[in-house]
Design an enzyme around this catalytic site. Structure first.
Site, short mmCIF file in Angstrom:
data_model
loop_
_atom_site.label_atom_id
_atom_site.label_comp_id
_atom_site.label_asym_id
_atom_site.label_seq_id
_atom_site.Cartn_x
_atom_site.Cartn_y
_atom_site.Cartn_z
N ASN A 6 0.85 -1.40 -0.07
CA ASN A 6 -0.03 -0.15 -0.04
C ASN A 6 0.81 1.24 0.02
O ASN A 6 0.20 2.55 -0.23
CB ASN A 6 -1.06 -0.18 1.39
N ARG A 57 -16.91 2.08 -0.42
CA ARG A 57 -15.37 2.77 -0.66
C ARG A 57 -15.59 3.93 -1.91
O ARG A 57 -14.95 4.22 -2.92
CB ARG A 57 -14.44 1.92 -1.38
N ILE A 77 -13.91 0.48 10.02
CA ILE A 77 -13.43 1.12 8.93
C ILE A 77 -14.44 0.74 7.72
O ILE A 77 -15.07 1.82 6.79
CB ILE A 77 -12.06 0.96 8.46
C1 EPZ Z 1 -6.40 1.97 2.25
O1 EPZ Z 1 -7.65 2.08 1.44
C2 EPZ Z 1 -5.95 0.73 1.93
N1 EPZ Z 1 -5.68 0.76 0.54
C3 EPZ Z 1 -6.67 -0.54 2.51
O2 EPZ Z 1 -6.22 -1.73 2.31
C4 EPZ Z 1 -6.92 -0.23 3.96
O3 EPZ Z 1 -7.71 -1.14 4.44
C5 EPZ Z 1 -7.58 1.19 4.32
O4 EPZ Z 1 -6.56 2.05 3.78
C6 EPZ Z 1 -7.72 1.49 5.62
O5 EPZ Z 1 -6.27 1.60 6.34
C7 EPZ Z 1 -4.70 0.78 0.01
O6 EPZ Z 1 -3.63 1.61 0.60
C8 EPZ Z 1 -4.24 0.73 -1.50
P1 EPZ Z 1 -9.75 4.81 3.48
P2 EPZ Z 1 -8.47 3.45 1.31
O7 EPZ Z 1 -9.85 5.86 2.40
O8 EPZ Z 1 -7.54 4.74 1.06
C9 EPZ Z 1 -14.50 5.73 3.41
C10 EPZ Z 1 -5.84 -3.90 1.30
O9 EPZ Z 1 -6.46 -4.96 1.73
N2 EPZ Z 1 -13.91 7.00 2.15
O10 EPZ Z 1 -9.05 5.19 4.83
O11 EPZ Z 1 -9.23 3.21 0.24
C11 EPZ Z 1 -14.06 4.22 2.99
O12 EPZ Z 1 -15.23 3.75 2.31
C12 EPZ Z 1 -6.72 -2.57 1.34
O13 EPZ Z 1 -4.58 -3.78 1.34
C13 EPZ Z 1 -15.23 7.62 1.85
O14 EPZ Z 1 -16.30 7.52 2.48
O15 EPZ Z 1 -9.13 3.59 2.70
C14 EPZ Z 1 -13.90 3.78 4.21
O16 EPZ Z 1 -15.14 3.36 4.77
C15 EPZ Z 1 -8.01 -2.89 1.53
N3 EPZ Z 1 -14.85 8.62 1.01
C16 EPZ Z 1 -13.10 4.82 5.10
O17 EPZ Z 1 -13.48 5.80 4.30
C17 EPZ Z 1 -13.64 8.58 0.47
O18 EPZ Z 1 -13.41 9.81 -0.39
C18 EPZ Z 1 -11.53 4.79 5.03
O19 EPZ Z 1 -10.96 4.33 3.91
C19 EPZ Z 1 -12.40 7.93 0.93
C20 EPZ Z 1 -12.91 7.14 1.94
#
Ligand code: EPZ
Length: 421
Positions: A23, A123, A330
């Site tokens: 990541n 997401r 999350i």
């Molecule tokens: C990153 O995803 C990682 N992926 C994920 O790993 C990890 O689970 C996650 O961070 C949390 O640590 C990568 O780095 C490629 P977030 P990301 O934005 O960035 C909501 C794996 O298995 N949200 O912190 O997508 C979202 O839906 C993966 O390696 C919005 O609503 O996670 C979630 O509920 C899976 N609007 C929460 O925020 C947005 O614009 C946190 O997601 C962005 C996010």
């Protein structure tokens, strides 16, 4: 389609080298688009996801020379040949959406497919898009594509994220590096991958302060310089093998793991009765015989317990003494492993974002499958502790995020085989 067969009951003993973090790698690869100078990345993990990102960058005009044996990738985006990331590419891997910010910042426009939902939840990317709008971009969504333009360049802005998002923090950083003036990002994610991305961008000549804290300050620059960066060790891979060592009653040195990055996991492992010690080479995890105690897990942004280790820890708790309560904060749909673990004999009751695991005396191997990366590896962890043979289907999920999984486990005595076809 490949499968992985695990014959459980063998202790894991030895050393597991921890690879570069998926990541982090995916975001520093996207950073190459920001500069017309070379970016050399060391410790690049060879995974389906990183290969896929490299292919996308090539399609945008980036030269990527990747010496697989040494793990060094040299990227050179002398010219941007295309600013379009099509649906087929973004659909297969969400992190490809991260090319939008760098393209917008460098060229002034980009067309990137909306990533859509995925197995673990909806997401959305609204926070990413709001950040670019705050920096002066025009954003339109048309036929499933984000069309972004900032023809006179992005402007620095003050952006307060309404909640913590790893992806939005990183994406805003990637764009702000070349914006005119100062950007202040508030309520940022503090995951180690954020500081790693900042270290890479700073080596490229970006001006960034505070990465890894809730407030990040970036002063835009007009161009970047050649740079070299080493991708940090993968804390989720390290955490997964720590849990695997505990599940298999082993004694494993996680070489290169950073204990500060898995502090919340170490805390839970110790509470359950597993020894975890910081040593010069990394982290050593040891479990002596006897049942572990059940402990609760509440996923949170860093430094809390990572959602990406929840499934693996649940696999461990299926055999603990007593009941553990899991709360996934999350993602809204991240218990797909629970019914599969139940097939091995686990006792798990899921109620919305909570799951109650009641420890059982033994698991018995069975064919299983999962619909995402971390859920799949939790089934491998369970298989190591189960009696008999567990066959994990849909191995392509594992190949997205675990480098040489079978080889690393086999070197420590596990009976693990890949079955082709
Ligand atoms: C990153 O995803 C990682 N992926 C994920 O790993 C990890 O689970 C996650 O961070 C949390 O640590 C990568 O780095 C490629 P977030 P990301 O934005 O960035 C909501 C794996 O298995 N949200 O912190 O997508 C979202 O839906 C993966 O390696 C919005 O609503 O996670 C979630 O509920 C899976 N609007 C929460 O925020 C947005 O614009 C946190 O997601 C962005 C996010």
């Amino acid at each position: 389609m490949d499968r992985i067969s695990i014959r459980g009951g063998m202790p894991l003993n030895g050393t597991i080298p921890i690879s570069g973090a998926k990541n982090s790698a995916l975001k520093v690869l996207a950073a190459a688009l920001l500069s017309d100078q070379t970016l050399t990345l060391e410790n690049m993990p060879e995974l389906a996801d990183t290969r896929f990102m490299a292919d996308l960058l090539r399609s945008l005009g980036v030269s990527v020379v990747w010496a697989r044996d040494s793990g060094v990738a040299t990227l050179h985006a002398a010219d941007i040949a295309s600013t379009i990331a099509p649906y087929d590419l973004v659909r297969k891997m969400r992190a490809t959406f991260n090319v939008l910010g760098p393209l917008l910042a460098r060229v002034g426009h980009a067309t990137v497919s909306l990533p859509g939902g995925c197995a673990i939840g909806a997401r959305p990317v609204d926070l990413h898009l709001k950040a670019f709008e705050a920096m002066g971009a025009d954003i339109h969504i048309e036929a499933g594509y984000v069309k972004a333009a900032a023809l006179r360049g992005l402007r620095g802005a003050r952006i307060a994220f309404p909640f913590v998002s790893v992806g939005a923090t990183e994406h805003a950083m990637l764009a702000a590096v070349l914006a005119q003036g100062e950007t202040i990002l508030e309520n940022c994610a503090q995951e180690p991958e954020i500081a790693d991305l900042a270290a890479c961008l700073i080596a490229m000549g970006a001006r960034i302060e505070g990465a890894g804290s809730p407030t990040i300050r970036i002063v835009g620059v007009t161009s970047l310089q050649p740079a070299r960066h080493r991708v940090l060790a993968d804390r989720i891979e390290a955490g997964t093998y720590a849990i695997a060592a505990a599940a298999a009653c082993g004694d494993v040195l996680l070489a290169g793991a950073n204990a500060d990055h898995i502090g919340a996991l170490i805390n839970r492992l110790r509470a359950a009765g597993v020894e975890a010690n910081v040593v010069n080479e990394g982290v050593r995890v040891r479990r002596v015989n006897g049942r572990l105690d059940a402990v609760d897990v509440d996923t949170q942004p860093f430094p809390g317990f990572p959602t990406d280790l929840q499934a693996q820890f649940m696999a461990l708790m299926t055999l603990a003494k007593g009941r553990s309560r899991f709360k996934e904060n999350i993602f809204e749909n991240r218990y797909m492993h629970a019914p599969e673990l139940t097939r091995l004999g686990a006792d798990i009751a899921v109620h919305g974002s909570e799951a109650i695991v009641t420890g059982v005396d033994k698991l018995v191997g069975a064919p299983v499958m999962a619909t995402d990366l971390r859920a799949s590896v939790s089934l491998v962890v369970a298989g190591l502790a189960a009696e008999g043979e567990t066959v994990v289907n849909r191995v392509y999920h594992l190949d997205r995020g675990f480098e040489r999984l079978e080889a690393k486990l086999k070197a420590c005595g596990a009976e693990v085989e890949r079955l082709s076809g």
